[in-house]
Write an enzyme that holds these catalytic residues in place. Structure first.
Site, short mmCIF file in Angstrom:
data_model
loop_
_atom_site.label_atom_id
_atom_site.label_comp_id
_atom_site.label_asym_id
_atom_site.label_seq_id
_atom_site.Cartn_x
_atom_site.Cartn_y
_atom_site.Cartn_z
N THR A 125 0.64 -81.07 14.61
CA THR A 125 -0.13 -80.82 15.82
C THR A 125 -0.69 -82.14 16.32
O THR A 125 -1.11 -82.98 15.52
CB THR A 125 -1.29 -79.81 15.59
N ASP A 127 -3.41 -82.57 17.80
CA ASP A 127 -4.88 -82.57 17.81
C ASP A 127 -5.51 -83.21 16.57
O ASP A 127 -6.68 -83.56 16.59
CB ASP A 127 -5.40 -81.14 17.93
N ASP A 129 -6.50 -81.70 13.95
CA ASP A 129 -7.68 -80.86 13.76
C ASP A 129 -7.65 -80.09 12.43
O ASP A 129 -8.33 -79.08 12.29
CB ASP A 129 -7.82 -79.87 14.94
N ARG A 171 -8.95 -79.96 21.89
CA ARG A 171 -9.71 -78.71 21.68
C ARG A 171 -11.03 -78.98 20.96
O ARG A 171 -11.85 -79.71 21.47
CB ARG A 171 -8.87 -77.68 20.94
P1 ATP Z 1 -1.53 -75.50 17.56
O1 ATP Z 1 -2.61 -76.07 16.68
O2 ATP Z 1 -0.68 -76.55 18.12
O3 ATP Z 1 -1.99 -74.49 18.56
P2 ATP Z 1 -0.93 -73.32 15.79
O4 ATP Z 1 0.05 -73.18 14.69
O5 ATP Z 1 -2.38 -73.29 15.41
O6 ATP Z 1 -0.56 -74.65 16.57
P3 ATP Z 1 -1.16 -70.71 17.07
O7 ATP Z 1 -0.74 -70.29 18.43
O8 ATP Z 1 -2.59 -70.57 16.70
O9 ATP Z 1 -0.64 -72.22 16.91
O10 ATP Z 1 -0.30 -69.88 16.00
C1 ATP Z 1 1.10 -69.81 16.09
C2 ATP Z 1 1.58 -68.43 15.74
O11 ATP Z 1 1.23 -68.12 14.36
C3 ATP Z 1 0.97 -67.27 16.53
O12 ATP Z 1 1.59 -67.07 17.78
C4 ATP Z 1 1.21 -66.09 15.60
O13 ATP Z 1 2.53 -65.62 15.71
C5 ATP Z 1 1.02 -66.72 14.21
N1 ATP Z 1 -0.35 -66.46 13.71
C6 ATP Z 1 -1.49 -67.11 14.03
N2 ATP Z 1 -2.55 -66.59 13.39
C7 ATP Z 1 -2.08 -65.56 12.64
C8 ATP Z 1 -2.69 -64.60 11.76
N3 ATP Z 1 -4.00 -64.60 11.49
N4 ATP Z 1 -1.87 -63.70 11.17
C9 ATP Z 1 -0.55 -63.69 11.42
N5 ATP Z 1 0.07 -64.56 12.23
C10 ATP Z 1 -0.66 -65.48 12.84
#
Ligand code: ATP
Length: 320
Positions: A125, A127, A129, A171
């Site tokens: 990512t 960020d 973070d 963020r």
């Molecule tokens: P970034 O930090 O760049 O946003 P990220 O991995 O945190 O990346 P998210 O959109 O928060 O991005 O999560 C990606 C995907 O992971 C979601 O669309 C969902 O399908 C899955 N996901 C997130 N949280 C959960 C959860 N608590 N349980 C199951 N699946 C999850």
């Protein structure tokens, strides 16, 4: 372990492709079959899954974005969705997973792990973070993009004697503003981890003008304050003309920096090596002091991210 899967999920980050390449080639080297799951958890549920080989990941180390594509998948937040994912892994005989993404991606992976699927995460990512790792894949490329923008904006700012507020991504994490601010020589760095103090910005601007400075760069992390309102306040209180630039998604793209390619390759290699040796893995890879570290996924998503006080102090001192 004879067959593993790999997916990229959440926001894309430069270096994801370098990590994907390392995962695929390490698996092939170790005699493990590797399947690409396209469009993150969405593709897992849809069975959008294909075997990858050495040639499938040729010519991608230098590309931004993700060749596996990414998606957000609301259905994966439900227990039916997760069960569907488990069933699909069984259909394809995939015994373990490497996931590339941020916090959300890790939370999804943990749900699979709770139901017996070994998982290893690579933090990708822009960020930066994630509290358990010093750096995430993609972060330094985003910082390079911001520095380049600062240089260009400073040229025009200086010509007109203007100030400029540059809003950057992050963020809830100020690292992009902090590292780009330090290395780009910004006069003010506004991050969510420190109190927002407009009077201090005014003082710095006036002090700068009094010693003959003809530009003033403010790096503002998105969400801390409204860039246009800050510009208006600064103009009113200092008499300096302030413009706003919101960098937006340009920070997510571009060819990954050397550092991001290196850590992506290291983590891709170690993810596969760890996964095949630990069929009970629920593990996130990170980097601390130049070394690859292994952290339980639950701890990885729970650890609060803290900014480097050292970098913050130095940035404050040098922009006096
Ligand atoms: P970034 O930090 O760049 O946003 P990220 O991995 O945190 O990346 P998210 O959109 O928060 O991005 O999560 C990606 C995907 O992971 C979601 O669309 C969902 O399908 C899955 N996901 C997130 N949280 C959960 C959860 N608590 N349980 C199951 N699946 C999850």
């Amino acid at each position: 372990m004879k067959r593993i899967g790999v997916l990229t999920s959440g926001g894309d980050a430069p270096g994801m492709n370098a990590a994907l390449r390392a995962v695929v080639r390490t698996a092939v080297y170790m005699g493990v079959e590797v399947y690409g799951i396209y469009e993150g958890y969405r593709g897992l549920l849809d069975g959008n899954i294909k075997e990858l080989n050495v040639a499938s990941v040729a010519d991608i180390i230098q590309r931004g974005g993700t060749a596996l594509r990414s998606a957000r998948c609301a259905e994966f937040h439900t227990s039916e969705g997760i069960q569907k994912g488990i069933d699909m892994l069984k259909v394809f005989k995939i015994e373990g997973l490497v996931v590339l993404g941020g916090d959300g991606t890790y939370r999804g992976a943990m749900e699979l792990a709770k139901r017996g699927v070994p998982v290893v995460g690579i933090p990708c990512t822009i960020d930066n973070d994630m509290g358990y790792t010093e750096f995430t894949v993609g972060f330094f490329t985003a910082v390079e993009t911001v520095i380049e923008a600062i240089g260009k904006i400073r040229d025009t700012s200086s010509s007109h004697g203007r100030g400029n507020i540059i809003e950057v991504m992050g963020r809830r994490c100020g690292d992009i503003a902090l590292y780009a601010g330090l290395s780009g020589g910004a006069e003010n760095i506004i991050i969510p981890e420190e109190p927002f103090n407009v009077n201090e910005m005014i003082e710095r601007t006036i002090r700068g003008r009094n010693r003959g400075k003809i530009h003033n760069i403010v790096l503002l992390t998105e969400g801390v304050a409204n860039a246009y309102e800050v510009a208006e306040t600064l103009e009113e209180r200092t008499g300096v003309d302030f413009r706003v630039t919101i960098l937006g998604h340009i920070q997510r793209g571009g060819s990954p920096s050397a550092f991001d390619r290196v850590i992506a390759s290291q983590m891709g290699y170690h993810a596969v090596d760890y996964l095949v040796k630990h069929p009970e893995a629920q593990t996130a890879l990170g980097i601390q002091g130049g070394q690859i570290v292994y952290t339980g996924m639950l701890e990885a998503v729970s650890r609060k991210k803290e900014i480097s006080e050292d970098i913050y102090t130095i940035a404050q001192v040098l922009s006096i």
